[in-house]
Design an enzyme around this catalytic site. Structure first.
Site, PDB file in Angstrom:
ATOM      1  CG  HIS A 198      33.064  44.302  35.218  1.00 29.60           C
ATOM      2  ND1 HIS A 198      34.074  44.506  36.131  1.00 29.60           N
ATOM      3  CD2 HIS A 198      32.604  45.543  34.885  1.00 29.60           C
ATOM      4  CE1 HIS A 198      34.218  45.808  36.355  1.00 29.60           C
ATOM      5  NE2 HIS A 198      33.347  46.459  35.612  1.00 29.60           N
ATOM      6  CD  GLU A 216      30.179  42.620  37.041  1.00 26.65           C
ATOM      7  OE1 GLU A 216      30.635  41.591  36.488  1.00 26.65           O
ATOM      8  OE2 GLU A 216      30.759  43.246  37.956  1.00 26.65           O
ATOM      9  CG  HIS A 239      37.392  44.737  35.995  1.00 28.57           C
ATOM     10  ND1 HIS A 239      36.867  44.086  37.078  1.00 28.57           N
ATOM     11  CD2 HIS A 239      37.992  45.859  36.487  1.00 28.57           C
ATOM     12  CE1 HIS A 239      37.127  44.789  38.186  1.00 28.57           C
ATOM     13  NE2 HIS A 239      37.799  45.863  37.848  1.00 28.57           N
ATOM     14  CG  ASP A 264      36.275  40.828  35.424  1.00 31.07           C
ATOM     15  OD1 ASP A 264      37.310  41.219  35.996  1.00 31.07           O
ATOM     16  OD2 ASP A 264      35.228  41.494  35.395  1.00 31.07           O
TER      17      ASP A 264
END
Ligand SMILES: [Zn+2]
Length: 191
Positions: free
Chosen positions: A45, A127, A166, A176
Site C-alpha cells: 500500500h 504501507e 492494494h 495505491d
C-alpha cells in the site's frame, strides 16, 4: 569498524515481532486470523497524511485510533476508521511494525486475491509512506526488499508471485501504491 552481518530485520525468537532497528508501535486494530492459516500474500500500500505530506505522526495516530479529526480538513472522514497494517516504511527507509504478523491487520478492506475474498485473513500488509503522485525513495525499496526477504525466510511460500498491490486486490476502490511504485526495482532487489 566491524561491519554488521546478517539480515537487517529478524524476528524476536518465537514471536511475530521484528527486533530493532524495526520500531514497534502496537495498534489495537487487529484480531486473530481465522483457523490457523499462514500468510499467503503480501499486500503493498501507500499512505500519507495529509496526502503527499511526509513526516509527522499522523499515520501512527490513525493506526492507534488517536488521529484528531480537527488536525486537517481531510481527517474528519478518516479519523473514525479502525484500520492498521503490519508495517510502515517511512520515506527514509525506517520500518515501523504495528501488528504481530501472526495476527490479522485491517488493511485490505473488501478485496479479492488468489481466488479468495477477505484478504486480511491470509495476508501481510505493508504501507509505504507515499502517494499516487511521486516516486518512492531508494531507502524505501531497500527496506521493503529486506523486509520481504525476512518474511520469506519465515514463510517460503511468499514468492514474487505472492506480492500484490492494494489496487490489484480492490481495483474498484483503491489505486495505491500508485503508478510511481516501481515493481521492477523491487524485483531486482529481491533477486
Ligand atoms: Zn491501501
Amino acid at each position: 569498524l566491524i561491519e554488521q552481518s546478517g539480515p537487517r530485520y529478524c524476528f524476536k525468537n518465537g514471536t511475530g515481532w521484528l527486533r530493532p532497528p524495526a520500531i514497534r508501535i502496537p495498534s489495537p486494530n487487529c484480531d486473530d486470523r481465522p483457523e490457523c492459516c499462514a500468510p499467503e500474500a503480501i499486500i503493498i500500500h501507500s499512505i500519507s497524511l495529509p496526502t503527499c505530506c511526509y513526516g509527522g505522526r499522523f499515520i501512527e495516530d490513525l493506526f492507534g485510533n488517536r488521529l484528531s479529526a480537527d488536525a486537517h480538513a481531510t481527517f474528519a472522514e478518516i479519523a473514525p476508521l479502525k484500520v492498521s497494517s503490519h508495517f510502515l516504511v517511512r520515506r527514509g527507509g525506517h520500518l515501523i511494525q504495528f501488528v504481530d504478523v501472526g495476527k490479522r491487520a485491517w488493511h485490505a478492506g473488501v478485496s479479492r486475491c488468489l481466488g479468495r475474498d477477505k484478504v486480511n485473513d491470509f495476508s501481510i500488509g505493508i504501507e509505504l509512506e507515499g502517494c499516487d503522485y511521486e516516486s518512492f525513495t531508494m531507502e524505501q525499496y531497500r527496506s521493503l526488499a529486506d523486509l520481504v526477504r525476512t518474511l520469506r525466510a519465515k514463510w517460503p511460500n511468499l514468492g514474487s508471485e505472492r506480492l500484490f498491490s492494494h489496487s490489484d486486490i480492490a481495483p474498484e476502490r483503491k489505486t495505491d501504491p500508485g503508478p510511481f511504485f516501481d515493481w521492477h526495482r523491487l524485483h531486482v532487489l529481491l533477486q
